[in-house]
Design a protein around this motif. Structure first.
Motif, PDB file in Angstrom:
ATOM      1  N   ALA A   1       0.820  -1.215   0.000  1.00 56.77           N
ATOM      2  CA  ALA A   1       0.000   0.000   0.000  1.00 56.77           C
ATOM      3  C   ALA A   1       0.852   1.262   0.000  1.00 56.77           C
ATOM      4  O   ALA A   1       0.458   2.286  -0.582  1.00 56.77           O
ATOM      5  N   LEU A   2       2.027   1.198   0.627  1.00 55.00           N
ATOM      6  CA  LEU A   2       2.877   2.389   0.772  1.00 55.00           C
ATOM      7  C   LEU A   2       4.105   2.360  -0.130  1.00 55.00           C
ATOM      8  O   LEU A   2       4.985   3.211   0.005  1.00 55.00           O
ATOM      9  N   ALA A   3       4.152   1.390  -1.059  1.00 54.92           N
ATOM     10  CA  ALA A   3       5.276   1.252  -1.985  1.00 54.92           C
ATOM     11  C   ALA A   3       6.596   1.044  -1.240  1.00 54.92           C
ATOM     12  O   ALA A   3       7.624   1.654  -1.572  1.00 54.92           O
ATOM     13  N   LEU A   4       6.553   0.171  -0.232  1.00 54.64           N
ATOM     14  CA  LEU A   4       7.744  -0.194   0.530  1.00 54.64           C
ATOM     15  C   LEU A   4       7.974  -1.687   0.395  1.00 54.64           C
ATOM     16  O   LEU A   4       7.037  -2.449   0.157  1.00 54.64           O
ATOM     17  N   SER A   5       9.207  -2.127   0.570  1.00 51.86           N
ATOM     18  CA  SER A   5       9.468  -3.555   0.579  1.00 51.86           C
ATOM     19  C   SER A   5       8.891  -4.169   1.854  1.00 51.86           C
ATOM     20  O   SER A   5       8.651  -3.471   2.844  1.00 51.86           O
ATOM     21  N   ARG A   6       8.662  -5.473   1.836  1.00 52.11           N
ATOM     22  CA  ARG A   6       8.125  -6.149   3.017  1.00 52.11           C
ATOM     23  C   ARG A   6       9.069  -5.998   4.200  1.00 52.11           C
ATOM     24  O   ARG A   6       8.630  -5.773   5.336  1.00 52.11           O
ATOM     25  N   ILE A   7      10.387  -6.098   3.955  1.00 52.82           N
ATOM     26  CA  ILE A   7      11.374  -5.987   5.030  1.00 52.82           C
ATOM     27  C   ILE A   7      11.346  -4.591   5.648  1.00 52.82           C
ATOM     28  O   ILE A   7      11.395  -4.434   6.869  1.00 52.82           O
ATOM     29  N   THR A   8      11.251  -3.561   4.792  1.00 53.48           N
ATOM     30  CA  THR A   8      11.186  -2.190   5.309  1.00 53.48           C
ATOM     31  C   THR A   8       9.911  -1.966   6.109  1.00 53.48           C
ATOM     32  O   THR A   8       9.939  -1.393   7.201  1.00 53.48           O
TER      33      THR A   8
END
Length: 224
Positions: A184-191
């Motif tokens: 949803a926020l255009a972040l990687s899963r790890i981040t």
């Protein structure tokens, strides 16, 4: 940068695996062995690892006693305690025996990486020269940390991204995963998971494990 070798002493296989994955994600460290008992740990210590993650409660003995033995035998590596023990006498004893950090279970990826960063900084400071000044000593002893709080959020946590995440999770369906928030926020899963772990430490969200996955349990979060 050369890698530091790591020994994990942990009797819970799942906890050991999770910690190993966390350590190996850090570019400066590599797990070379894992032990589930005091007896096995003594054998693995012959490899002279640069860093040992040491649990206190082990099936055949006490991690604190093992730490005492390691110091008596002039073990030169760094030691980080990983335990559910929180009583002040245990923490004081660990500090007395020179642990570099003390991590309370359940462990968080961001906190593990912070501890690893501290190991790197500690080693680099001591290796840069034969002598250190008072400011460097204070930093090594962690006396200067309270005076260096310039950031409103810890290293690796951007205040703007954090604010976006806090606003988003207010309205997203409960519970939610790091992958869903990241998408949803255009972040990687790890981040996304790093930010959610920070929010969990702050008491904004709580984490639970979903075992109905047919495989490894899935971490789910909900707002508090």
């Amino acid at each position: 940068m050369s890698q530091f070798s790591v020994l994990i002493v942990e009797d819970d296989p799942q906890a050991s695996y999770t910690l190993e994955q966390s350590v190996n994600q850090h570019v400066g460290f590599r797990v070379i062995a894992a032990a589930e008992s005091v007896v096995e740990a003594r054998m693995q210590l012959a490899q002279q690892p640069d860093l040992v993650f040491l649990d206190i409660t082990l099936p055949d003995g006490d991690g604190m006693q093992l730490l005492r033995e390691m110091r008596q035998q002039d073990f030169a590596g760094a030691v980080i305690m990983t335990t559910a023990e929180r009583d002040s006498s245990t923490v004081a004893q660990a500090i007395q025996f020179g642990v570099l950090d003390y991590l309370v279970k359940p462990l968080r990826l961001s906190r593990v990486h912070q501890a690893l960063d501290d190991v790197v900084a500690f080693k680099e400071t001591l290796q840069e020269s034969n002598q250190v000044d008072q400011l460097q000593i204070d930093d090594l002893m962690r006396k200067g940390k309270a005076q260096n709080k310039v950031r409103s959020t810890p290293k690796g946590i951007d205040a703007t991204t954090l604010a976006r995440m806090v606003e988003h999770i207010k309205y997203c369906p409960q519970p939610f995963s790091a992958q869903e928030v990241g998408d949803a926020l255009a972040l990687s899963r790890i981040t996304a998971r790093r930010y959610l772990e920070y929010l969990e430490e702050q008491g904004t969200v709580a984490m639970s494990l979903n075992y109905n996955t047919g495989g490894r349990p899935k971490q789910l979060y909900h707002t508090v």
